[in-house]
Enzyme design. Structure first.
Site, PDB file in Angstrom:
ATOM      1  N   GLY A   1     -15.370   3.437   3.686  1.00  0.00           N
ATOM      2  CA  GLY A   1     -13.982   3.858   3.479  1.00  0.00           C
ATOM      3  C   GLY A   1     -13.367   3.343   2.185  1.00  0.00           C
ATOM      4  O   GLY A   1     -12.179   3.545   1.944  1.00  0.00           O
ATOM      5  N   GLN A   2     -14.169   2.671   1.339  1.00  0.00           N
ATOM      6  CA  GLN A   2     -13.588   2.207   0.079  1.00  0.00           C
ATOM      7  C   GLN A   2     -13.349   3.403  -0.838  1.00  0.00           C
ATOM      8  O   GLN A   2     -14.246   4.229  -1.045  1.00  0.00           O
ATOM      9  CB  GLN A   2     -14.526   1.198  -0.620  1.00  0.00           C
ATOM     10  CG  GLN A   2     -13.871   0.560  -1.845  1.00  0.00           C
ATOM     11  CD  GLN A   2     -14.767  -0.473  -2.534  1.00  0.00           C
ATOM     12  OE1 GLN A   2     -15.910  -0.692  -2.136  1.00  0.00           O
ATOM     13  NE2 GLN A   2     -14.236  -1.089  -3.574  1.00  0.00           N
TER      14      GLN A   2
ATOM     15  N   HIS B   1      -6.960  -5.831   2.132  1.00  0.00           N
ATOM     16  CA  HIS B   1      -5.801  -5.294   2.844  1.00  0.00           C
ATOM     17  C   HIS B   1      -5.252  -6.384   3.767  1.00  0.00           C
ATOM     18  O   HIS B   1      -6.017  -7.004   4.511  1.00  0.00           O
ATOM     19  CB  HIS B   1      -6.220  -4.127   3.752  1.00  0.00           C
ATOM     20  CG  HIS B   1      -6.770  -2.930   3.046  1.00  0.00           C
ATOM     21  ND1 HIS B   1      -6.034  -1.776   2.844  1.00  0.00           N
ATOM     22  CD2 HIS B   1      -7.996  -2.662   2.514  1.00  0.00           C
ATOM     23  CE1 HIS B   1      -6.772  -0.864   2.227  1.00  0.00           C
ATOM     24  NE2 HIS B   1      -7.979  -1.377   2.016  1.00  0.00           N
TER      25      HIS B   1
ATOM     26  N   ASP C   1       0.860  -1.189   0.000  1.00  0.00           N
ATOM     27  CA  ASP C   1       0.000   0.000   0.000  1.00  0.00           C
ATOM     28  C   ASP C   1       0.895   1.237   0.000  1.00  0.00           C
ATOM     29  O   ASP C   1       1.889   1.309   0.719  1.00  0.00           O
ATOM     30  CB  ASP C   1      -0.914  -0.006   1.232  1.00  0.00           C
ATOM     31  CG  ASP C   1      -2.061   0.962   1.091  1.00  0.00           C
ATOM     32  OD1 ASP C   1      -3.213   0.506   0.953  1.00  0.00           O
ATOM     33  OD2 ASP C   1      -1.809   2.191   1.119  1.00  0.00           O
TER      34      ASP C   1
ATOM     35  N   ASN D   1     -12.995  -3.261   2.454  1.00  0.00           N
ATOM     36  CA  ASN D   1     -13.929  -2.141   2.546  1.00  0.00           C
ATOM     37  C   ASN D   1     -14.907  -2.259   1.388  1.00  0.00           C
ATOM     38  O   ASN D   1     -14.494  -2.403   0.235  1.00  0.00           O
ATOM     39  CB  ASN D   1     -13.171  -0.807   2.463  1.00  0.00           C
ATOM     40  CG  ASN D   1     -12.322  -0.564   3.697  1.00  0.00           C
ATOM     41  OD1 ASN D   1     -12.707  -0.934   4.804  1.00  0.00           O
ATOM     42  ND2 ASN D   1     -11.155   0.051   3.532  1.00  0.00           N
TER      43      ASN D   1
ATOM     44  N   HIS E   1     -10.204  -5.587  -3.615  1.00  0.00           N
ATOM     45  CA  HIS E   1      -8.898  -5.766  -2.974  1.00  0.00           C
ATOM     46  C   HIS E   1      -9.099  -6.146  -1.529  1.00  0.00           C
ATOM     47  O   HIS E   1     -10.091  -5.774  -0.905  1.00  0.00           O
ATOM     48  CB  HIS E   1      -8.038  -4.501  -3.072  1.00  0.00           C
ATOM     49  CG  HIS E   1      -8.693  -3.262  -2.516  1.00  0.00           C
ATOM     50  ND1 HIS E   1      -9.590  -2.499  -3.245  1.00  0.00           N
ATOM     51  CD2 HIS E   1      -8.593  -2.656  -1.309  1.00  0.00           C
ATOM     52  CE1 HIS E   1      -9.994  -1.483  -2.510  1.00  0.00           C
ATOM     53  NE2 HIS E   1      -9.406  -1.554  -1.313  1.00  0.00           N
TER      54      HIS E   1
HETATM   55  P1  AMP Z   1      -9.692   1.282   0.130  1.00  0.00           P
HETATM   56  O1  AMP Z   1      -9.789   2.519   0.976  1.00  0.00           O
HETATM   57  O2  AMP Z   1     -10.109   0.014   0.815  1.00  0.00           O
HETATM   58  O3  AMP Z   1     -10.370   1.470  -1.229  1.00  0.00           O
HETATM   59  O4  AMP Z   1      -8.137   1.062  -0.122  1.00  0.00           O
HETATM   60  C1  AMP Z   1      -7.431   1.638  -1.172  1.00  0.00           C
HETATM   61  C2  AMP Z   1      -5.983   1.635  -0.759  1.00  0.00           C
HETATM   62  O5  AMP Z   1      -5.198   1.835  -1.916  1.00  0.00           O
HETATM   63  C3  AMP Z   1      -5.602   2.730   0.245  1.00  0.00           C
HETATM   64  O6  AMP Z   1      -5.108   2.132   1.455  1.00  0.00           O
HETATM   65  C4  AMP Z   1      -4.521   3.524  -0.486  1.00  0.00           C
HETATM   66  O7  AMP Z   1      -3.476   3.951   0.366  1.00  0.00           O
HETATM   67  C5  AMP Z   1      -4.030   2.543  -1.536  1.00  0.00           C
HETATM   68  N1  AMP Z   1      -3.457   3.117  -2.737  1.00  0.00           N
HETATM   69  C6  AMP Z   1      -3.904   4.185  -3.437  1.00  0.00           C
HETATM   70  N2  AMP Z   1      -3.124   4.409  -4.512  1.00  0.00           N
HETATM   71  C7  AMP Z   1      -2.159   3.457  -4.492  1.00  0.00           C
HETATM   72  C8  AMP Z   1      -1.035   3.149  -5.336  1.00  0.00           C
HETATM   73  N3  AMP Z   1      -0.752   3.866  -6.432  1.00  0.00           N
HETATM   74  N4  AMP Z   1      -0.239   2.106  -4.990  1.00  0.00           N
HETATM   75  C9  AMP Z   1      -0.514   1.373  -3.883  1.00  0.00           C
HETATM   76  N5  AMP Z   1      -1.555   1.603  -3.063  1.00  0.00           N
HETATM   77  C10 AMP Z   1      -2.366   2.636  -3.357  1.00  0.00           C
END
Ligand code: AMP
Ligand code: ZN
Length: 119
Positions: free
Chosen positions: A98-99, A107, A35, A92, A105
């Site tokens: 919070g998505q 985490h 992340d 999420n 995906h």
């Molecule tokens: P969510 O909030 O569950 O949609 O998670 C999306 C996640 O993607 C967040 O924790 C971000 O920090 C992560 N994220 C956003 N852009 C990138 C990127 N370019 N590379 C890796 N992680 C990312």
């Protein structure tokens, strides 16, 4: 068609290699990468290469890939040596939860005590 890459999806671009990511594991059907804004010493995202808006939609359309996502999350935890200390898997679903990226995906979070909501 269901599962096809979406032009405005950041994670589809990571799958295509158009945006760089620190990839830690990859299979024919999944990619795991760090992340960009880690909330724990280990914070890895495991995604399917096909595009579905969230994990529940993925599980309905492609149950075997959804299962592989979970298996890969476990492999990431083993690689990161956080199985014994414990780790958290978070999905999420929806902006209200919070998505922020609407490509399925999970985490994988660990390496510190996991006693609060994190992402
Ligand atoms: P969510 O909030 O569950 O949609 O998670 C999306 C996640 O993607 C967040 O924790 C971000 O920090 C992560 N994220 C956003 N852009 C990138 C990127 N370019 N590379 C890796 N992680 C990312
Ligand atoms: Zn996508």
């Amino acid at each position: 068609m269901a599962g096809e890459p979406q032009p405005d999806c950041l994670f589809c671009k990571i799958v295509a290699g158009e945006i760089p990511a620190t990839v830690v594991r990859e299979t024919e059907r999944t990619v795991a990468f760090r992340d960009i804004s880690p909330k724990a010493p280990t914070h890895v995202l495991v995604i399917p290469k096909v595009h579905y808006p969230n994990a529940a939609a993925l599980a309905v359309a492609e149950p075997r890939i959804a299962a592989e996502l979970l298996a890969e999350a476990g492999e990431v935890a083993a690689d990161e040596k956080i199985v014994e200390s414990g780790y958290r898997l978070i999905f999420n679903n929806g902006a209200g939860a919070g998505q922020t990226i609407f490509h399925a995906h999970v985490h994988v979070l660990g390496g510190k005590p996991m006693n609060e909501n994190m992402v």
